[in-house]
Scaffold this motif. Structure first.
Motif, PDB file in Angstrom:
ATOM      1  N   GLU A   1       6.762  -1.825  -4.456  1.00 12.82           N
ATOM      2  CA  GLU A   1       5.403  -2.373  -4.469  1.00 12.82           C
ATOM      3  C   GLU A   1       4.364  -1.248  -4.404  1.00 12.82           C
ATOM      4  O   GLU A   1       3.354  -1.273  -5.117  1.00 12.82           O
ATOM      5  CB  GLU A   1       5.231  -3.342  -3.312  1.00 12.82           C
ATOM      6  CG  GLU A   1       3.929  -4.135  -3.380  1.00 12.82           C
ATOM      7  CD  GLU A   1       3.872  -5.185  -2.294  1.00 12.82           C
ATOM      8  OE1 GLU A   1       2.967  -6.027  -2.353  1.00 12.82           O
ATOM      9  OE2 GLU A   1       4.735  -5.178  -1.385  1.00 12.82           O
ATOM     10  N   GLU A   2       4.610  -0.233  -3.525  1.00 16.10           N
ATOM     11  CA  GLU A   2       3.674   0.889  -3.428  1.00 16.10           C
ATOM     12  C   GLU A   2       3.651   1.685  -4.733  1.00 16.10           C
ATOM     13  O   GLU A   2       2.588   2.122  -5.203  1.00 16.10           O
ATOM     14  CB  GLU A   2       4.093   1.801  -2.259  1.00 16.10           C
ATOM     15  CG  GLU A   2       3.917   1.173  -0.888  1.00 16.10           C
ATOM     16  CD  GLU A   2       2.452   0.911  -0.567  1.00 16.10           C
ATOM     17  OE1 GLU A   2       1.587   1.632  -1.111  1.00 16.10           O
ATOM     18  OE2 GLU A   2       2.175  -0.024   0.203  1.00 16.10           O
TER      19      GLU A   2
ATOM     20  N   LYS B   1       1.532  -0.208  -7.292  1.00 17.27           N
ATOM     21  CA  LYS B   1       0.082  -0.069  -7.075  1.00 17.27           C
ATOM     22  C   LYS B   1      -0.409   1.303  -7.511  1.00 17.27           C
ATOM     23  O   LYS B   1      -1.484   1.427  -8.125  1.00 17.27           O
ATOM     24  CB  LYS B   1      -0.232  -0.293  -5.593  1.00 17.27           C
ATOM     25  CG  LYS B   1       0.009  -1.723  -5.137  1.00 17.27           C
ATOM     26  CD  LYS B   1      -0.319  -1.877  -3.660  1.00 17.27           C
ATOM     27  CE  LYS B   1      -0.075  -3.297  -3.176  1.00 17.27           C
ATOM     28  NZ  LYS B   1      -0.375  -3.462  -1.731  1.00 17.27           N
ATOM     29  N   ALA B   2       0.366   2.347  -7.223  1.00 18.48           N
ATOM     30  CA  ALA B   2      -0.058   3.696  -7.600  1.00 18.48           C
ATOM     31  C   ALA B   2      -0.102   3.854  -9.118  1.00 18.48           C
ATOM     32  O   ALA B   2      -1.036   4.447  -9.669  1.00 18.48           O
ATOM     33  CB  ALA B   2       0.892   4.719  -6.983  1.00 18.48           C
TER      34      ALA B   2
ATOM     35  N   CYS C   1       6.989   7.718  -8.770  1.00 15.11           N
ATOM     36  CA  CYS C   1       6.678   6.287  -8.955  1.00 15.11           C
ATOM     37  C   CYS C   1       7.227   5.786 -10.279  1.00 15.11           C
ATOM     38  O   CYS C   1       7.822   4.701 -10.367  1.00 15.11           O
ATOM     39  CB  CYS C   1       5.165   6.071  -8.876  1.00 15.11           C
ATOM     40  SG  CYS C   1       4.449   6.416  -7.268  1.00 15.11           S
TER      41      CYS C   1
ATOM     42  N   GLN D   1       8.839   0.026  -1.204  1.00 16.88           N
ATOM     43  CA  GLN D   1       8.660   1.238  -2.004  1.00 16.88           C
ATOM     44  C   GLN D   1       8.286   0.880  -3.451  1.00 16.88           C
ATOM     45  O   GLN D   1       7.421   1.516  -4.065  1.00 16.88           O
ATOM     46  CB  GLN D   1       9.956   2.070  -1.968  1.00 16.88           C
ATOM     47  CG  GLN D   1      10.292   2.638  -0.611  1.00 16.88           C
ATOM     48  CD  GLN D   1      11.616   3.383  -0.608  1.00 16.88           C
ATOM     49  OE1 GLN D   1      12.311   3.423  -1.629  1.00 16.88           O
ATOM     50  NE2 GLN D   1      11.968   3.969   0.554  1.00 16.88           N
TER      51      GLN D   1
END
Length: 360
Positions: free
Chosen positions: A76-77, A80-81, A32, A74
């Protein structure tokens, strides 16, 4: 001691749990972080800035050449993580800080001997008691010295005030004695009749006849100030403004006379330059008018700004009137000169005629 051990064990368990969580999440979080192109020790603002930058690049509605919906999902995820991980890390650090504070509170010495003697001294209780007694003696000595010092200062101040009162009373007595002496001399002179031959005896004073409603004391003070050359600032500024304006008008009139009639292209150019300088001078003079209006004591004494265009129109009008008057005067002088020359010619002809007649 059991409580302290309990807190130490809890703190160790939480630290181990936090470290194990870091190890379990490190692989996914590294992806990430690398996707967002940020460091692992970054803050929330840096994460948000990186997300906005990538969203502008990959969002389908951004209109950019690199728009990619899958890539945007990807990003955006990953965002958030990372935000979730930062929140957990912040919560874990806060819990650890609270545990450390609570542990230090329980590990701090709570023996009664450390609460006595105002915290003064070190060593055994008997040694600390001796040190505390010595401290109290020193403190009492300092307080006594401060009290004596304040008392001496108060006495010195009282003596100084008494000296000033004595000096003031002596000065008042001398002034009253002089006044009584002057009054006695006046009464003695009046008894001898020294004031009987004065002009205007028994008549009212005419000193304030022009100002019957003014206070005599105020009138005398104003008269003394005027006689000594003192004038209030607003009067000086008003006089300065009037003199400056009169000088500017006279200078413009003189310059217009100097250019003569009629105005050529060259003289008209010089006249326009002089008019522009005149406008700048009026602008500076209006600033002086503003300062005058701030200090003048009466509202009806305030002055308005000078309009340079109106002043120039008045100057030209006065110049035209002066030229017309000069022209009329020249015509009158010319007519009188012509009449006088005609009379002289007639008189000369008569003289010649009489002289010729006598010869015959």
């Amino acid at each position: 001691m059991l409580t302290a051990k309990k807190h130490w064990v809890m703190t160790s368990l939480r630290a181990a749990r936090m470290l194990s969580g870091h190890r379990s999440l490190s692989k996914s979080l590294q992806e990430c972080y690398s996707l967002l192109n940020i460091q692992e020790n970054c803050n929330h603002d840096e994460v948000k800035e990186a997300y906005v930058k990538l969203a502008k690049l990959y969002h389908p509605d951004s209109g950019s050449d690199g728009a990619d919906p899958l890539k945007f999902m990807q990003v955006e995820e990953a965002y958030k993580a990372v935000v979730k991980h930062l929140a957990e890390r912040r919560k874990a650090e806060s819990d650890q800080k609270l545990d450390e504070e609570e542990q230090s509170k329980y590990l701090a010495p709570q023996h009664r001997q450390y609460l006595n003697f105002e915290g003064i001294g070190i060593g055994t209780p008997s040694q600390r008691e001796k040190q505390y007694r010595k401290f109290r003696v020193n403190r009492a000595t300092d307080q006594v010295l401060d009290y004596r010092k304040q008392k001496l200062q108060a006495q010195d101040l009282e003596n100084t005030m008494m000296v000033k009162d004595v000096q003031q009373s002596k000065k008042t007595k001398i002034t009253q004695a002089v006044e009584r002496l002057v009054e006695d001399l006046i009464q003695e002179s009046m008894a001898k009749g020294d004031f009987d031959n004065l002009s205007g005896k028994g008549k009212p004073l005419q000193k304030f006849s022009q100002y019957p409603y003014i206070d005599p004391m105020t009138h005398n003070l104003n008269r003394i100030l005027i006689e000594n050359g003192y004038q209030p600032e607003w009067i000086v500024r008003q006089k300065e403004i009037k003199q400056t304006m009169e000088k500017l008008r006279n200078d413009m009139m003189s310059y217009r006379k100097k250019l003569g009639e009629p105005l050529t292209v060259y003289t008209q150019k010089h006249w326009d330059l002089n008019c522009e300088q005149f406008r700048n001078d009026i602008k500076q003079l209006n600033k002086t008018v503003d300062r005058f209006n701030l200090i003048v004591p009466l509202l009806n004494r305030q002055m308005l700004h000078f309009d340079p265009d109106k002043e120039l129109a008045v100057i030209l009008k006065n110049y035209d009137a002066l030229m017309e008057a000069n022209k009329t005067t020249s015509e009158i002088i010319g007519k009188s000169t012509e009449e006088s020359s005609t009379k002289n010619n007639l008189f000369n002809w008569i003289k010649l005629f009489l002289k010729y007649s006598q010869r015959k």
